[in-house]
Motif scaffolding. Structure first.
Motif, PDB file in Angstrom:
ATOM      1  N   VAL A  55       1.005  -1.068   0.106  1.00  0.00           N
ATOM      2  CA  VAL A  55       0.163  -0.015   0.002  1.00  0.00           C
ATOM      3  C   VAL A  55       0.887   1.180  -0.018  1.00  0.00           C
ATOM      4  N   THR A  56       1.842   1.316   0.777  1.00  0.00           N
ATOM      5  CA  THR A  56       2.907   2.474   0.702  1.00  0.00           C
ATOM      6  C   THR A  56       3.447   2.621  -0.620  1.00  0.00           C
ATOM      7  N   HIS A  57       4.059   1.618  -1.279  1.00  0.00           N
ATOM      8  CA  HIS A  57       4.487   1.637  -2.661  1.00  0.00           C
ATOM      9  C   HIS A  57       3.355   2.086  -3.600  1.00  0.00           C
ATOM     10  N   SER A  58       2.405   1.677  -3.387  1.00  0.00           N
ATOM     11  CA  SER A  58       1.145   2.009  -4.558  1.00  0.00           C
ATOM     12  C   SER A  58       1.146   3.622  -4.241  1.00  0.00           C
ATOM     13  N   ALA A  59       0.954   4.081  -2.853  1.00  0.00           N
ATOM     14  CA  ALA A  59       0.495   5.509  -2.708  1.00  0.00           C
ATOM     15  C   ALA A  59       1.577   6.287  -2.966  1.00  0.00           C
ATOM     16  N   ALA A  60       3.059   5.846  -2.812  1.00  0.00           N
ATOM     17  CA  ALA A  60       3.940   6.703  -3.487  1.00  0.00           C
ATOM     18  C   ALA A  60       4.127   6.807  -4.928  1.00  0.00           C
ATOM     19  N   ARG A  69     -12.575  12.869 -10.105  1.00  0.00           N
ATOM     20  CA  ARG A  69     -13.052  13.334  -8.987  1.00  0.00           C
ATOM     21  C   ARG A  69     -12.908  12.582  -7.786  1.00  0.00           C
ATOM     22  N   TYR A  70     -12.536  11.179  -7.944  1.00  0.00           N
ATOM     23  CA  TYR A  70     -12.353  10.226  -6.748  1.00  0.00           C
ATOM     24  C   TYR A  70     -11.105   9.525  -6.655  1.00  0.00           C
ATOM     25  N   HIS A  71     -10.455   9.210  -5.651  1.00  0.00           N
ATOM     26  CA  HIS A  71      -9.350   8.665  -5.702  1.00  0.00           C
ATOM     27  C   HIS A  71      -9.402   7.791  -4.453  1.00  0.00           C
ATOM     28  N   PHE A  72      -8.499   6.625  -4.622  1.00  0.00           N
ATOM     29  CA  PHE A  72      -8.389   5.809  -3.417  1.00  0.00           C
ATOM     30  C   PHE A  72      -7.593   6.473  -2.201  1.00  0.00           C
ATOM     31  N   ASP A  73      -7.959   6.543  -1.068  1.00  0.00           N
ATOM     32  CA  ASP A  73      -7.317   7.141   0.193  1.00  0.00           C
ATOM     33  C   ASP A  73      -6.488   5.930   0.927  1.00  0.00           C
ATOM     34  N   TYR A  74      -5.387   6.197   0.291  1.00  0.00           N
ATOM     35  CA  TYR A  74      -4.329   5.356   1.176  1.00  0.00           C
ATOM     36  C   TYR A  74      -3.936   5.485   2.385  1.00  0.00           C
ATOM     37  N   SER A  75      -4.029   6.778   2.849  1.00  0.00           N
ATOM     38  CA  SER A  75      -3.647   7.125   4.271  1.00  0.00           C
ATOM     39  C   SER A  75      -4.659   6.558   5.300  1.00  0.00           C
ATOM     40  N   ARG A  76      -5.967   6.458   4.783  1.00  0.00           N
ATOM     41  CA  ARG A  76      -7.147   5.817   5.611  1.00  0.00           C
ATOM     42  C   ARG A  76      -6.917   4.519   5.541  1.00  0.00           C
ATOM     43  N   LEU A  77      -6.393   3.929   4.462  1.00  0.00           N
ATOM     44  CA  LEU A  77      -6.181   2.234   4.739  1.00  0.00           C
ATOM     45  C   LEU A  77      -5.027   2.090   5.557  1.00  0.00           C
ATOM     46  N   ALA A  79      -3.860   3.874   8.119  1.00  0.00           N
ATOM     47  CA  ALA A  79      -4.363   3.943   9.494  1.00  0.00           C
ATOM     48  C   ALA A  79      -5.122   2.761  10.052  1.00  0.00           C
ATOM     49  N   ASP A  80      -6.132   2.110   9.011  1.00  0.00           N
ATOM     50  CA  ASP A  80      -6.974   1.215   9.437  1.00  0.00           C
ATOM     51  C   ASP A  80      -6.162  -0.171   9.801  1.00  0.00           C
ATOM     52  N   LEU A  81      -4.841  -0.323   8.954  1.00  0.00           N
ATOM     53  CA  LEU A  81      -4.143  -1.387   9.070  1.00  0.00           C
ATOM     54  C   LEU A  81      -3.321  -1.460  10.169  1.00  0.00           C
ATOM     55  N   ALA A  82      -2.806  -0.001  10.702  1.00  0.00           N
ATOM     56  CA  ALA A  82      -2.197   0.138  12.040  1.00  0.00           C
ATOM     57  C   ALA A  82      -3.151  -0.170  13.042  1.00  0.00           C
ATOM     58  N   HIS A  83      -4.621   0.157  13.038  1.00  0.00           N
ATOM     59  CA  HIS A  83      -5.464  -0.299  14.089  1.00  0.00           C
ATOM     60  C   HIS A  83      -5.382  -1.756  14.294  1.00  0.00           C
ATOM     61  N   VAL A  84      -5.675  -2.550  13.316  1.00  0.00           N
ATOM     62  CA  VAL A  84      -5.827  -4.027  13.158  1.00  0.00           C
ATOM     63  C   VAL A  84      -4.199  -4.369  13.734  1.00  0.00           C
ATOM     64  N   ARG A  85      -3.353  -3.972  13.350  1.00  0.00           N
ATOM     65  CA  ARG A  85      -1.986  -4.407  13.979  1.00  0.00           C
ATOM     66  C   ARG A  85      -2.004  -4.197  15.479  1.00  0.00           C
ATOM     67  N   PRO A 102     -12.819   1.352  21.796  1.00  0.00           N
ATOM     68  CA  PRO A 102     -14.269   1.358  21.029  1.00  0.00           C
ATOM     69  C   PRO A 102     -14.099   2.007  19.804  1.00  0.00           C
ATOM     70  N   SER A 103     -12.854   2.471  19.130  1.00  0.00           N
ATOM     71  CA  SER A 103     -13.003   3.155  17.895  1.00  0.00           C
ATOM     72  C   SER A 103     -13.017   2.065  16.847  1.00  0.00           C
ATOM     73  N   GLU A 104     -13.755   2.667  15.648  1.00  0.00           N
ATOM     74  CA  GLU A 104     -13.926   1.469  14.586  1.00  0.00           C
ATOM     75  C   GLU A 104     -13.193   1.880  13.505  1.00  0.00           C
ATOM     76  N   LEU A 105     -13.317   0.955  12.270  1.00  0.00           N
ATOM     77  CA  LEU A 105     -12.307   1.202  11.293  1.00  0.00           C
ATOM     78  C   LEU A 105     -13.083   2.140  10.301  1.00  0.00           C
ATOM     79  N   ALA A 106     -12.398   3.061   9.725  1.00  0.00           N
ATOM     80  CA  ALA A 106     -13.060   3.979   8.697  1.00  0.00           C
ATOM     81  C   ALA A 106     -13.896   3.333   7.630  1.00  0.00           C
ATOM     82  N   GLY A 107     -13.166   2.235   7.035  1.00  0.00           N
ATOM     83  CA  GLY A 107     -13.896   1.511   5.902  1.00  0.00           C
ATOM     84  C   GLY A 107     -14.136   2.110   4.751  1.00  0.00           C
TER      85      GLY A 107
END
Length: 124
Positions: A55-60, A69-77, A79-85, A102-107
């Motif tokens: 994901v980091t490579h793809s984001a870079a 208009r729309y793009h994939f939000d790599y930073s949010r992904l 952050a969610d992976l860090a939360h799962v880790r 109690p925080s949830e994944l952004a999704g």
């Protein structure tokens, strides 16, 4: 009639019987972490490492095209992976009994680029 049956059962210790039946029905392995489960969680952490690198490579290497208009939000992904880790690591090395975060994944990884042209609204 039904209420009187429930009342008599409660007076005779039915709740105690049900709790005993539920607790004795659980196996000790259901309560304790097995070595296999621990190894699988460690393998999941290694897979998260690989996924984060991808994901980091793809984001870079992904550029946002003008007018897109729309793009994939790599930073949010990420952050969610860090939360799962963090959740897996806290399970593998618990310091002591503490409440869960109690925080949830952004999704939602699709974001609208600021300044993108808005579609015309339909007028009745």
């Amino acid at each position: 009639m039904l209420a009187s049956i429930w009342l008599r059962a409660a007076q005779r210790g039915a709740p105690t019987f049900l709790m005993t039946a539920l607790l004795t029905g659980l196996s000790p392995m259901a309560l304790a972490e097995s070595p296999v489960q621990r190894q699988e969680l460690i393998a999941a952490l290694r897979q998260l490492d690989a996924l984060e690198r991808t994901v980091t490579h793809s984001a870079a290497h992904t550029t946002i095209a003008p007018g897109e208009r729309y793009h994939f939000d790599y930073s949010r992904l990420l952050a969610d992976l860090a939360h799962v880790r963090a959740g897996i690591q806290s399970h593998l090395t618990p310091s002591r009994a503490q409440p869960r975060d109690p925080s949830e994944l952004a999704g939602d990884y699709r974001t609208e680029r600021p300044g993108a042209p808005q579609p015309p609204e339909a007028q009745p």
